[in-house]
Design a protein around this motif. Structure first.
Motif, short mmCIF file in Angstrom:
data_model
loop_
_atom_site.label_atom_id
_atom_site.label_comp_id
_atom_site.label_asym_id
_atom_site.label_seq_id
_atom_site.Cartn_x
_atom_site.Cartn_y
_atom_site.Cartn_z
N PRO A 80 0.83 -1.21 0.00
CA PRO A 80 0.00 0.00 0.00
C PRO A 80 0.87 1.27 0.00
CG PRO A 80 -0.72 -1.54 1.70
CD PRO A 80 0.57 -2.06 1.18
N THR A 102 -2.61 4.03 -3.32
CA THR A 102 -3.75 3.49 -2.57
C THR A 102 -4.68 4.60 -2.12
OG1 THR A 102 -2.29 1.73 -1.76
CG2 THR A 102 -4.40 2.02 -0.63
N ASP A 103 -4.13 5.72 -1.70
CA ASP A 103 -4.94 6.84 -1.20
C ASP A 103 -4.06 8.07 -1.12
OD1 ASP A 103 -7.08 8.28 -0.23
OD2 ASP A 103 -7.58 6.82 1.35
N ARG A 112 -7.76 12.37 8.43
CA ARG A 112 -8.09 11.30 7.48
C ARG A 112 -7.01 10.22 7.42
NH1 ARG A 112 -7.87 11.76 2.51
NH2 ARG A 112 -9.19 9.94 2.14
N PRO A 115 -7.98 6.60 9.28
CA PRO A 115 -8.94 5.80 8.48
C PRO A 115 -8.35 5.32 7.16
CG PRO A 115 -10.00 7.77 9.37
CD PRO A 115 -8.55 7.91 9.64
N ALA A 116 -7.52 6.16 6.51
CA ALA A 116 -6.92 5.74 5.24
C ALA A 116 -5.98 4.56 5.44
CB ALA A 116 -6.17 6.92 4.61
N ARG A 118 -6.09 2.35 7.95
CA ARG A 118 -6.89 1.16 8.30
C ARG A 118 -7.53 0.56 7.05
NH1 ARG A 118 -7.26 0.51 13.67
NH2 ARG A 118 -7.06 2.34 15.04
N ARG A 119 -8.06 1.41 6.20
CA ARG A 119 -8.70 0.91 4.98
C ARG A 119 -7.68 0.22 4.07
NH1 ARG A 119 -11.15 5.11 3.99
NH2 ARG A 119 -9.64 6.15 2.62
N ALA A 120 -6.49 0.81 3.95
CA ALA A 120 -5.45 0.20 3.10
C ALA A 120 -5.04 -1.17 3.62
CB ALA A 120 -4.24 1.13 3.03
N HIS A 122 -6.81 -3.16 5.52
CA HIS A 122 -7.93 -4.07 5.37
C HIS A 122 -7.97 -4.63 3.94
CE1 HIS A 122 -11.86 -5.84 6.03
NE2 HIS A 122 -12.33 -5.21 4.97
N GLU A 123 -7.70 -3.77 2.97
CA GLU A 123 -7.67 -4.24 1.57
C GLU A 123 -6.54 -5.24 1.35
OE1 GLU A 123 -7.35 -0.69 -0.70
OE2 GLU A 123 -9.46 -0.10 -0.42
N GLU A 126 -7.75 -8.52 2.70
CA GLU A 126 -8.74 -9.12 1.80
C GLU A 126 -8.09 -9.74 0.58
OE1 GLU A 126 -11.55 -6.02 0.92
OE2 GLU A 126 -12.96 -6.75 2.45
#
Length: 407
Positions: A80, A102-103, A112, A115-116, A118-120, A122-123, A126
């Motif tokens: 990421p 990624t972001d 932000r 959260p960015a 954590r989302r990265a 999590h992806e 997955e």
């Protein structure tokens, strides 16, 4: 507790780097950060590897975030990459996302950042899970094809063996007891029987053999197999049976459970050419959701655990990862078929169970098999169960004596 994130941070401003670290830790993200400020250090860090995430400023004196993104994508495409900048405009941000970022997070809006991140991550999790499931699916398809082929070969080979064994029996009936031809014909008959055992393994592996599961007490099967197991191992190996005290019944085919135990005992014997100890134990355990999530295919609940441990040579990790593969063997040519453990796994799976292995070089090997518990059968059901495979002296009498050696 999850290990801290290993972050590579490309940033030339120490104050901004400290502020970003503060936001991450105050947001509940434990991390260790390697901070670099130029292209040479960034490339060297990428080559060392070992990072979970890259944070990068967009504008640096002799470098820029877009070039850093290109280098990261060519070196470690799945890592990421989040841009954290105070000068990046919207057009540059969109272009960076199209190039594989990624972001992106603006420095004046660091709320932000957590959260960015954590989302990265999590992806990333997955994607790893998806790759794992895809690999399992491909492996299942491969094993299905191999199983169908093995079962087809086994059926045809059984027909040939039937002719060989039949004519061998006819010759043995007609030859006088003193005829010298009886010895070679008997050898042909015995070789045919061994070949028939191999075809049975192929049929079980291909799941084409009829299984007749019945409610059974694992301790009873273990007791009835004691004499057979004693004959399989060498005299310098001590066999110890430790049946559990908590009762529990499983639904399985007794003959196949015996085959599993004999396969594991033979493997343990081969791992202890200079002698050692073979311990077979049963116990009733409860598997929780944490255990079953790590082993798809079984559900939480009560299980009977069958443990087969030896003090042999153990296995290196690369061998342990492949031992349940069909036709994989570490034995010398002509000494193994590579079907023993794959057949054991198939038998256990047909009974709704799970087989796992724990082994270290020089520290021995332990196989653990879990069978789901079923309600205790009624007297009528128990009476209908097939007779034991062998008979041995009463269990209580046997355990008054010290552990016995093979013979």
């Amino acid at each position: 507790m999850s290990p801290p994130l290993r972050i590579l941070h490309l940033e030339d401003n120490p104050d901004d780097a400290a502020l970003i670290l503060y936001h991450l830790k105050s947001g509940g993200i434990p991390c260790t950060i390697t901070c670099v400020s130029n292209r040479a250090d960034f490339v060297a860090a990428l080559e060392r590897g070992g990072f979970d995430l890259i944070l990068s400023d967009y504008t640096l004196p002799d470098f820029d975030g877009h070039s850093a993104l290109s280098l990261a994508r060519s070196t470690c495409p799945d890592l990421p990459f989040i841009l954290v900048s105070g000068t990046m405009g919207e057009d540059f941000a969109i272009e960076s996302l199209r190039s594989g970022a990624t972001d992106y997070v603006l420095k004046m809006r660091l709320s932000r950042l957590v959260p960015a991140v954590r989302r990265a991550m999590h992806e990333v999790a997955e994607r790893a899970e998806r790759r794992r499931l895809e690999a399992q699916f491909i492996e299942a398809q491969k094993m299905e094809v191999i199983g169908q082929l093995a079962a087809g070969v086994a059926h045809d080979f059984n027909n040939i063996l039937g002719v060989i064994m039949g004519y061998s029996d006819i010759m043995l009936m007609k030859l006088p007891a003193t005829d010298p031809l009886r010895t070679p014909v008997s050898e042909i008959r015995r070789a045919s029987e061994r070949a028939a055992g191999l075809t049975l393994q192929l049929l079980v592996f291909g799941r084409k053999q009829t299984v007749q599961p019945v409610p059974m007490d694992l301790n009873v099967v273990l007791r009835d197999l004691e004499q057979i197991l004693m004959r399989l191992i060498d005299e310098n190996i001590i066999l110890t049976l430790l049946p559990g005290t908590q009762p529990g019944h499983i639904m399985a085919d007794p003959g196949y459970i015996g085959q599993v135990l004999m396969n594991l005992a033979v493997n343990a014997r081969d791992a202890m050419p200079d002698g050692g100890r073979l311990t077979i134990a049963t116990s009733r355990v409860t598997l929780d959701e944490h255990f079953t999530r790590a082993h798809p295919g079984i559900r939480p609940g009560d299980y009977m655990q069958l443990s087969v441990s030896d003090t042999g040579s153990g296995m290196p990790p690369e061998v342990k990862e492949r031992i349940f593969e069909a036709f994989y063997t570490t034995k010398p040519a002509g000494k193994g078929t590579g079907l023993g453990l794959s057949t054991c796994q198939t038998i256990v799976q047909l009974s709704g169970g799970l087989i796992t292995v724990h082994s270290e070089l020089g520290k021995g090997t332990q196989f653990q098999i879990h069978f789901p518990c079923v309600p205790q059968p009624s007297a009528l059901t128990a009476a209908a169960m097939p007779p034991p495979l062998t008979r041995s002296r009463p269990y209580a009498t046997r355990h008054r004596n010290p552990p016995r050696r093979g013979g």
